[in-house]
Design a protein around this motif. Sequence first.
Motif, mmCIF file in Angstrom:
data_model
loop_
_atom_site.group_PDB
_atom_site.id
_atom_site.type_symbol
_atom_site.label_atom_id
_atom_site.label_comp_id
_atom_site.label_asym_id
_atom_site.label_seq_id
_atom_site.Cartn_x
_atom_site.Cartn_y
_atom_site.Cartn_z
ATOM 1 N N ASP A 96 2.427 11.108 0.338
ATOM 2 C CA ASP A 96 2.155 10.437 1.559
ATOM 3 C C ASP A 96 2.788 9.399 1.398
ATOM 4 O OD1 ASP A 96 -0.351 8.938 0.195
ATOM 5 O OD2 ASP A 96 -1.470 9.300 1.861
ATOM 6 N N GLY A 97 3.260 8.681 0.739
ATOM 7 C CA GLY A 97 3.369 6.949 -0.565
ATOM 8 C C GLY A 97 2.561 6.321 -0.751
ATOM 9 N N ARG A 98 1.441 6.592 -0.450
ATOM 10 C CA ARG A 98 0.305 5.810 -0.904
ATOM 11 C C ARG A 98 -0.262 5.583 -2.202
ATOM 12 N NH1 ARG A 98 -2.531 4.196 4.320
ATOM 13 N NH2 ARG A 98 -1.816 5.338 5.589
ATOM 14 N N VAL A 99 0.073 4.446 -2.520
ATOM 15 C CA VAL A 99 -0.789 3.907 -4.053
ATOM 16 C C VAL A 99 -2.189 4.561 -4.195
ATOM 17 C CG1 VAL A 99 -1.199 2.240 -5.713
ATOM 18 C CG2 VAL A 99 0.520 1.931 -3.942
ATOM 19 N N ALA A 100 -1.931 5.991 -5.395
ATOM 20 C CA ALA A 100 -3.130 6.468 -5.367
ATOM 21 C C ALA A 100 -3.823 5.740 -6.448
ATOM 22 C CB ALA A 100 -3.289 7.811 -6.210
ATOM 23 N N TRP A 144 2.339 2.957 -12.205
ATOM 24 C CA TRP A 144 1.558 3.145 -10.442
ATOM 25 C C TRP A 144 1.648 4.666 -10.977
ATOM 26 C CZ3 TRP A 144 0.975 -0.690 -7.525
ATOM 27 C CH2 TRP A 144 1.087 -2.298 -7.945
ATOM 28 N N ARG A 164 9.136 12.613 -0.728
ATOM 29 C CA ARG A 164 7.493 12.645 0.091
ATOM 30 C C ARG A 164 6.869 13.987 -0.273
ATOM 31 N NH1 ARG A 164 7.974 8.793 0.146
ATOM 32 N NH2 ARG A 164 7.092 6.350 1.936
ATOM 33 N N ASP A 205 8.378 -4.243 -4.183
ATOM 34 C CA ASP A 205 6.902 -3.266 -3.171
ATOM 35 C C ASP A 205 5.678 -3.078 -4.389
ATOM 36 O OD1 ASP A 205 7.449 -4.168 -0.074
ATOM 37 O OD2 ASP A 205 8.086 -2.024 0.100
ATOM 38 N N GLU A 233 0.716 -1.327 -0.158
ATOM 39 C CA GLU A 233 0.040 0.058 0.181
ATOM 40 C C GLU A 233 0.855 0.939 0.196
ATOM 41 O OE1 GLU A 233 -3.936 1.960 2.687
ATOM 42 O OE2 GLU A 233 -2.613 0.301 2.858
ATOM 43 N N THR A 234 1.881 1.375 0.863
ATOM 44 C CA THR A 234 3.122 2.280 0.930
ATOM 45 C C THR A 234 4.199 1.863 0.676
ATOM 46 O OG1 THR A 234 1.495 3.485 2.596
ATOM 47 C CG2 THR A 234 3.516 4.336 1.738
ATOM 48 N N ILE A 265 1.873 7.143 -7.537
ATOM 49 C CA ILE A 265 2.382 7.262 -6.309
ATOM 50 C C ILE A 265 1.742 8.669 -5.386
ATOM 51 C CG2 ILE A 265 3.633 6.739 -4.026
ATOM 52 C CD1 ILE A 265 2.924 5.101 -6.182
ATOM 53 N N TRP A 298 3.745 14.141 -6.227
ATOM 54 C CA TRP A 298 2.798 12.691 -6.764
ATOM 55 C C TRP A 298 4.026 12.406 -7.700
ATOM 56 C CZ3 TRP A 298 -1.975 11.097 -5.710
ATOM 57 C CH2 TRP A 298 -2.923 12.132 -5.580
#
Length: 217
Positions: free
Chosen positions: A176-180, A171, A88, A160, A68-69, A173, A91
């Motif tokens: 906040d480092g999460r996958v969007a 991908w 961080r 990951d 997820e991150t 990202i 995007w």
Amino acid sequence: MTVPIAFKRSAVAAVVLAGLLSACKPAAENEVAEVPADAPDVAAPAEAPVAAKPAGDPVPPADAAGAETPALRIAALDGTTWDLADRRGRWVVVNFWATWCAPCLKEMPELSALDAMNEHIEVVGLAYEDIEAEAMRAFLDAHPVVYPVAIVDTYDPPADFETPRGLPMTWLIAPDGRVAKKVVGPVTAREIEDAIAEAGGPAADAESGADAEDAQA
């Protein structure tokens, strides 16, 4: 002498299967594919070539969705170390591609323009193929991009991220480092900007999106 029907059917099936397998092979190692002017904007076959794992190494499940991150720290062709954690607040577009993948090559100019024209967006290209660094540098001399490019070890891809089963694979990202978002197949600058806006980021700039698309044309 009459050949049994079952034998005839087996022989025909073997010839057809051999033809199909030869048609799905990528370009030979270090061979750079040229992009035909009328190349269709379609994704690579669902089962893109994936290098076999050495005996004894665990094989990642085909349906692994990735972290997820995700973490990503890799050596870029320019000699620097590219670390996703250092991005961080921005995007990040992580684009898996290959020199033999025609749809990948068609989207590279637009991704490059997207990176160049947006301070809040960064792109990194991960070449998912068995190719020497010098051959890749020669390819990028002919197909320059502004974003960093790294060669991925197909025997040990980033843990990951889901192992690509088709190329290109992109991908997005979030800061906040999460996958969007994850996209299998070609993606445009407008689609990325729209995905950023949908995830709560800045709205797409109509002018910058048009300029990026012009760069691809």
